[in-house]
Scaffold this motif. Structure first.
Motif, PDB file in Angstrom:
ATOM      1  N   TYR A  57       0.882  -1.121  -0.081  1.00  0.00           N
ATOM      2  CA  TYR A  57      -0.187  -0.176   0.152  1.00  0.00           C
ATOM      3  C   TYR A  57       0.859   1.376   0.069  1.00  0.00           C
ATOM      4  CZ  TYR A  57      -3.662  -3.166   1.425  1.00  0.00           C
ATOM      5  OH  TYR A  57      -4.580  -4.139   1.664  1.00  0.00           O
ATOM      6  N   ALA A  58       1.938   1.341   0.734  1.00  0.00           N
ATOM      7  CA  ALA A  58       2.778   2.308   0.877  1.00  0.00           C
ATOM      8  C   ALA A  58       3.504   2.770  -0.427  1.00  0.00           C
ATOM      9  CB  ALA A  58       3.807   2.292   2.044  1.00  0.00           C
ATOM     10  N   VAL A  59       3.846   1.942  -1.151  1.00  0.00           N
ATOM     11  CA  VAL A  59       4.842   1.734  -2.505  1.00  0.00           C
ATOM     12  C   VAL A  59       3.795   2.264  -3.603  1.00  0.00           C
ATOM     13  CG1 VAL A  59       5.999   0.648  -4.204  1.00  0.00           C
ATOM     14  CG2 VAL A  59       6.799   0.246  -1.773  1.00  0.00           C
ATOM     15  N   CYS A  60       2.744   1.848  -3.367  1.00  0.00           N
ATOM     16  CA  CYS A  60       1.373   2.087  -4.546  1.00  0.00           C
ATOM     17  C   CYS A  60       0.691   3.477  -4.087  1.00  0.00           C
ATOM     18  CB  CYS A  60       0.452   0.987  -4.558  1.00  0.00           C
ATOM     19  SG  CYS A  60       0.972  -0.467  -5.314  1.00  0.00           S
ATOM     20  N   SER A  61       0.928   4.146  -3.086  1.00  0.00           N
ATOM     21  CA  SER A  61       0.189   5.279  -2.641  1.00  0.00           C
ATOM     22  C   SER A  61       1.456   6.611  -2.358  1.00  0.00           C
ATOM     23  CB  SER A  61      -0.352   5.236  -1.424  1.00  0.00           C
ATOM     24  OG  SER A  61       0.490   4.883  -0.486  1.00  0.00           O
ATOM     25  N   TRP A  62       1.948   6.562  -1.567  1.00  0.00           N
ATOM     26  CA  TRP A  62       2.942   7.920  -1.575  1.00  0.00           C
ATOM     27  C   TRP A  62       4.224   7.481  -2.097  1.00  0.00           C
ATOM     28  CZ3 TRP A  62       1.876   5.922   3.735  1.00  0.00           C
ATOM     29  CH2 TRP A  62       2.623   5.082   4.301  1.00  0.00           C
ATOM     30  N   GLY A  63       4.605   6.177  -2.326  1.00  0.00           N
ATOM     31  CA  GLY A  63       5.806   5.836  -2.863  1.00  0.00           C
ATOM     32  C   GLY A  63       5.740   6.334  -4.393  1.00  0.00           C
ATOM     33  N   ARG A  64       4.716   6.484  -5.067  1.00  0.00           N
ATOM     34  CA  ARG A  64       4.436   6.760  -6.539  1.00  0.00           C
ATOM     35  C   ARG A  64       4.680   7.999  -6.774  1.00  0.00           C
ATOM     36  NH1 ARG A  64      -1.028   8.242  -7.769  1.00  0.00           N
ATOM     37  NH2 ARG A  64      -0.667   7.502 -10.131  1.00  0.00           N
ATOM     38  N   ILE A  65       4.665   9.121  -5.621  1.00  0.00           N
ATOM     39  CA  ILE A  65       4.888  10.455  -6.060  1.00  0.00           C
ATOM     40  C   ILE A  65       6.028  10.763  -6.807  1.00  0.00           C
ATOM     41  CG2 ILE A  65       5.148  12.773  -5.008  1.00  0.00           C
ATOM     42  CD1 ILE A  65       2.153  11.258  -4.823  1.00  0.00           C
ATOM     43  N   PRO A  66       7.124  10.226  -6.472  1.00  0.00           N
ATOM     44  CA  PRO A  66       8.453  10.809  -7.120  1.00  0.00           C
ATOM     45  C   PRO A  66       8.522  10.496  -8.863  1.00  0.00           C
ATOM     46  CG  PRO A  66       9.303   9.700  -5.280  1.00  0.00           C
ATOM     47  CD  PRO A  66       7.659   9.567  -5.439  1.00  0.00           C
ATOM     48  N   ALA A  67       8.098   9.213  -9.188  1.00  0.00           N
ATOM     49  CA  ALA A  67       8.043   9.151 -10.392  1.00  0.00           C
ATOM     50  C   ALA A  67       7.092   7.839 -11.018  1.00  0.00           C
ATOM     51  CB  ALA A  67       9.291   8.482 -11.020  1.00  0.00           C
ATOM     52  N   GLY A  68       5.800   7.649 -10.042  1.00  0.00           N
ATOM     53  CA  GLY A  68       4.925   6.796 -10.314  1.00  0.00           C
ATOM     54  C   GLY A  68       5.620   5.458  -9.854  1.00  0.00           C
ATOM     55  N   THR A  69       4.613   4.431 -10.004  1.00  0.00           N
ATOM     56  CA  THR A  69       5.063   3.143  -9.835  1.00  0.00           C
ATOM     57  C   THR A  69       4.960   1.843 -10.820  1.00  0.00           C
ATOM     58  OG1 THR A  69       4.128   3.437  -7.311  1.00  0.00           O
ATOM     59  CG2 THR A  69       4.555   1.174  -8.237  1.00  0.00           C
ATOM     60  N   SER A  70       6.047   1.699 -11.349  1.00  0.00           N
ATOM     61  CA  SER A  70       6.185   0.664 -12.394  1.00  0.00           C
ATOM     62  C   SER A  70       5.714  -0.759 -12.121  1.00  0.00           C
ATOM     63  CB  SER A  70       7.437   0.564 -13.136  1.00  0.00           C
ATOM     64  OG  SER A  70       8.243   0.135 -12.237  1.00  0.00           O
ATOM     65  N   ALA A  71       5.597  -1.598 -12.941  1.00  0.00           N
ATOM     66  CA  ALA A  71       5.245  -2.850 -12.653  1.00  0.00           C
ATOM     67  C   ALA A  71       6.508  -3.740 -11.984  1.00  0.00           C
ATOM     68  CB  ALA A  71       4.817  -3.889 -14.036  1.00  0.00           C
ATOM     69  N   LEU A  72       7.460  -3.259 -12.572  1.00  0.00           N
ATOM     70  CA  LEU A  72       8.860  -3.855 -11.711  1.00  0.00           C
ATOM     71  C   LEU A  72       9.072  -3.580 -10.468  1.00  0.00           C
ATOM     72  CD1 LEU A  72      11.567  -5.519 -12.312  1.00  0.00           C
ATOM     73  CD2 LEU A  72      12.619  -3.519 -12.936  1.00  0.00           C
ATOM     74  N   GLU A  73       8.795  -2.118 -10.011  1.00  0.00           N
ATOM     75  CA  GLU A  73       8.854  -1.790  -8.618  1.00  0.00           C
ATOM     76  C   GLU A  73       7.810  -2.497  -7.740  1.00  0.00           C
ATOM     77  OE1 GLU A  73      10.433   2.763  -9.516  1.00  0.00           O
ATOM     78  OE2 GLU A  73       8.361   2.499  -9.279  1.00  0.00           O
ATOM     79  N   ALA A  74       6.615  -2.550  -8.499  1.00  0.00           N
ATOM     80  CA  ALA A  74       5.663  -3.368  -7.535  1.00  0.00           C
ATOM     81  C   ALA A  74       5.947  -4.795  -7.362  1.00  0.00           C
ATOM     82  CB  ALA A  74       4.133  -3.370  -8.375  1.00  0.00           C
ATOM     83  N   ALA A  75       6.448  -5.318  -8.463  1.00  0.00           N
ATOM     84  CA  ALA A  75       6.723  -6.688  -8.223  1.00  0.00           C
ATOM     85  C   ALA A  75       8.107  -6.890  -7.405  1.00  0.00           C
ATOM     86  CB  ALA A  75       7.251  -7.513  -9.720  1.00  0.00           C
ATOM     87  N   THR A  76       8.985  -5.796  -7.219  1.00  0.00           N
ATOM     88  CA  THR A  76      10.068  -6.089  -6.506  1.00  0.00           C
ATOM     89  C   THR A  76       9.637  -5.749  -4.793  1.00  0.00           C
ATOM     90  OG1 THR A  76      11.611  -5.215  -8.114  1.00  0.00           O
ATOM     91  CG2 THR A  76      12.379  -5.108  -5.811  1.00  0.00           C
ATOM     92  N   THR A  77       8.622  -4.928  -4.749  1.00  0.00           N
ATOM     93  CA  THR A  77       7.985  -4.747  -3.461  1.00  0.00           C
ATOM     94  C   THR A  77       7.393  -5.901  -2.911  1.00  0.00           C
ATOM     95  OG1 THR A  77       7.819  -2.296  -4.012  1.00  0.00           O
ATOM     96  CG2 THR A  77       6.486  -3.344  -2.228  1.00  0.00           C
ATOM     97  N   TRP A  78       6.529  -6.408  -3.698  1.00  0.00           N
ATOM     98  CA  TRP A  78       5.889  -7.845  -3.407  1.00  0.00           C
ATOM     99  C   TRP A  78       6.709  -8.895  -2.759  1.00  0.00           C
ATOM    100  CZ3 TRP A  78       1.141  -9.946  -2.619  1.00  0.00           C
ATOM    101  CH2 TRP A  78      -0.039  -8.977  -3.129  1.00  0.00           C
ATOM    102  N   ALA A  79       7.774  -8.957  -3.796  1.00  0.00           N
ATOM    103  CA  ALA A  79       8.777 -10.218  -3.533  1.00  0.00           C
ATOM    104  C   ALA A  79       9.528 -10.013  -2.092  1.00  0.00           C
ATOM    105  CB  ALA A  79       9.828 -10.259  -4.665  1.00  0.00           C
ATOM    106  N   LEU A  80      10.077  -8.920  -2.256  1.00  0.00           N
ATOM    107  CA  LEU A  80      10.951  -8.286  -1.100  1.00  0.00           C
ATOM    108  C   LEU A  80      10.074  -8.340   0.425  1.00  0.00           C
ATOM    109  CD1 LEU A  80      13.204  -5.545  -2.339  1.00  0.00           C
ATOM    110  CD2 LEU A  80      13.739  -8.300  -2.000  1.00  0.00           C
ATOM    111  N   ALA A  81       8.850  -7.868   0.404  1.00  0.00           N
ATOM    112  CA  ALA A  81       8.120  -7.897   1.449  1.00  0.00           C
ATOM    113  C   ALA A  81       7.916  -9.445   1.836  1.00  0.00           C
ATOM    114  CB  ALA A  81       6.656  -7.032   1.213  1.00  0.00           C
ATOM    115  N   PHE A  82       7.396 -10.132   1.044  1.00  0.00           N
ATOM    116  CA  PHE A  82       7.163 -11.544   1.509  1.00  0.00           C
ATOM    117  C   PHE A  82       8.412 -12.184   1.983  1.00  0.00           C
ATOM    118  CE2 PHE A  82       6.534 -16.128   0.966  1.00  0.00           C
ATOM    119  CZ  PHE A  82       5.306 -16.261   1.201  1.00  0.00           C
TER     120      PHE A  82
END
Length: 369
Positions: A57-82
């Motif tokens: 939720y954080a990466v897809c909300s305030w984390g997208r402010i600098p340059a948006g959230t790409s699929a790669l960033e979202a995938a990396t967030t999921w993988a690292l968080a898990f």
């Protein structure tokens, strides 16, 4: 002082120069009362789900402010968080963190139904808590009703898709059919990897956390442009409850059933396939136990090892080949003896004929005299 059966001895875990098998080693958690252990495992699932969903939720909300959230960033967030949550709680609770995974494990009897329901409840509560914390921390004003923050954090399709703005320029959209197919296939990947890396008693195998983290990474890459990557009913529900009524183009609550049903359907499919595989294997084992070994036409590697059966098969084949060779040799010798006997028999017959002719001539001569 006697030791309990199955418990590792205190001190070093080495015995006769060999390390104890960690897969059979009794953990401290297994010594707790069943009710206490079940409660602690549910708490672990709650905490792990909270951490994963908070990160997403954080990466897809305030984390997208600098340059948006790409699929790669979202995938990396999921993988690292898990990976982080699984490393902390994996050996303790199995690191499900997803109602679809727990649902499949309940089907395959890797977890009891009561324990499974407590897991699912804990996962939903953890995701809801994470959604509440993230939304409460967002800098909202009267002019900003949350659309700037929650458009990508929620899951949706058509106007609720993260790609809606870009596709809208070309009068295109990701419809519900594409959303269902993408979520179902990606959820199958996640659930299948998770279930096959858990033992029959629900404990994780070695590499369970890594495998699941990579599966999430692949699944998010597939689904993020279409739906924002649901894959987890708890993750989709946790943020949808707080994004409801914030003025989003598509109400996340109205589209939420798709992101609950698809992962659970994937869990049911994986559970059914695993059950069928176990039935086939159990039938094969029963056949091996009841039928004579010579009557079973199976690959040598399945009969009882990799080397011994192959040697047995090769030995039997060698014996049959030797018997056939001996038979052919005996037949050849018989033919040779018969061939040699025929000329000898002809010579003896000729000699007998000559002797009979001489006796006849002598008798005729004597009569004439």
């Amino acid at each position: 002082m006697s030791e309990s059966k199955g418990l590792p001895a205190t001190g070093d875990t080495q015995h006769e120069g060999c390390m104890m098998d960690p897969d059979t080693e009794t953990t401290a958690a297994q010594l707790l009362k069943p009710t206490t252990l079940a409660a602690l495992r549910a708490v672990a699932e709650f905490t792990g789900s909270f951490l994963i969903c908070f990160a997403v939720y954080a990466v897809c909300s305030w984390g997208r402010i600098p340059a948006g959230t790409s699929a790669l960033e979202a995938a990396t967030t999921w993988a690292l968080a898990f990976l982080a949550a699984g490393s902390i709680f994996g050996k303790f609770c199995g690191a499900h963190f997803n109602p679809a995974v727990t649902f499949a494990a309940m089907f395959t009897a890797q977890i009891g139904w009561i324990q499974g329901l407590s897991y699912i409840l804990a996962q939903f509560l953890g995701a809801i808590a994470a959604g509440g914390v993230v939304v409460s921390l967002l800098p909202l004003t009267t002019e900003n009703d949350g659309r700037a923050w929650l458009t990508v954090a929620v899951n949706g399709f058509d106007k609720g898709s993260p790609s809606a703005d870009m596709l809208g320029k070309f009068h295109l959209s990701f419809n519900v059919t594409l959303a269902i197919v993408a979520e179902l296939i990606a959820s199958l990947i996640v659930v299948a990897v998770a279930i096959t890396s858990l033992r029959d008693d629900g404990r994780p195998k070695r590499g369970h956390v890594w495998r699941s983290a990579m599966a999430y990474g692949v699944a998010v890459m597939i689904t993020y442009p279409v739906t924002g990557a649901g894959l987890n009913p708890a993750r989709s529900t946790g943020i949808a409850l707080f994004a409801h009524g914030t003025g989003l183009e598509a109400d996340p609550i109205s589209q939420l059933p798709i992101f609950i049903v698809c992962p659970l359907m994937a869990g049911a499919v994986v559970g059914l396939v695993v059950i069928l595989c176990h039935m086939v294997l159990d039938g094969a084992r029963a056949k091996l136990d009841t039928a004579p070994e010579s009557s079973i036409d199976m690959p040598a590697a399945l009969v009882g090892g990799a080397d011994a059966p192959q040697e047995s098969v090769h030995t039997e084949a060698g014996d049959e080949g030797a018997d056939a060779h001996d038979t052919k040799t005996d037949e050849s010798r018989s033919e040779d003896q018969n061939s040699a006997a025929e000329p000898a028999g002809g010579a003896m017959a000729a000699e007998s004929g000559d002797s009979s002719q001489e006796q006849h001539d002598a008798q005729v001569g004597g009569d004439q005299s």
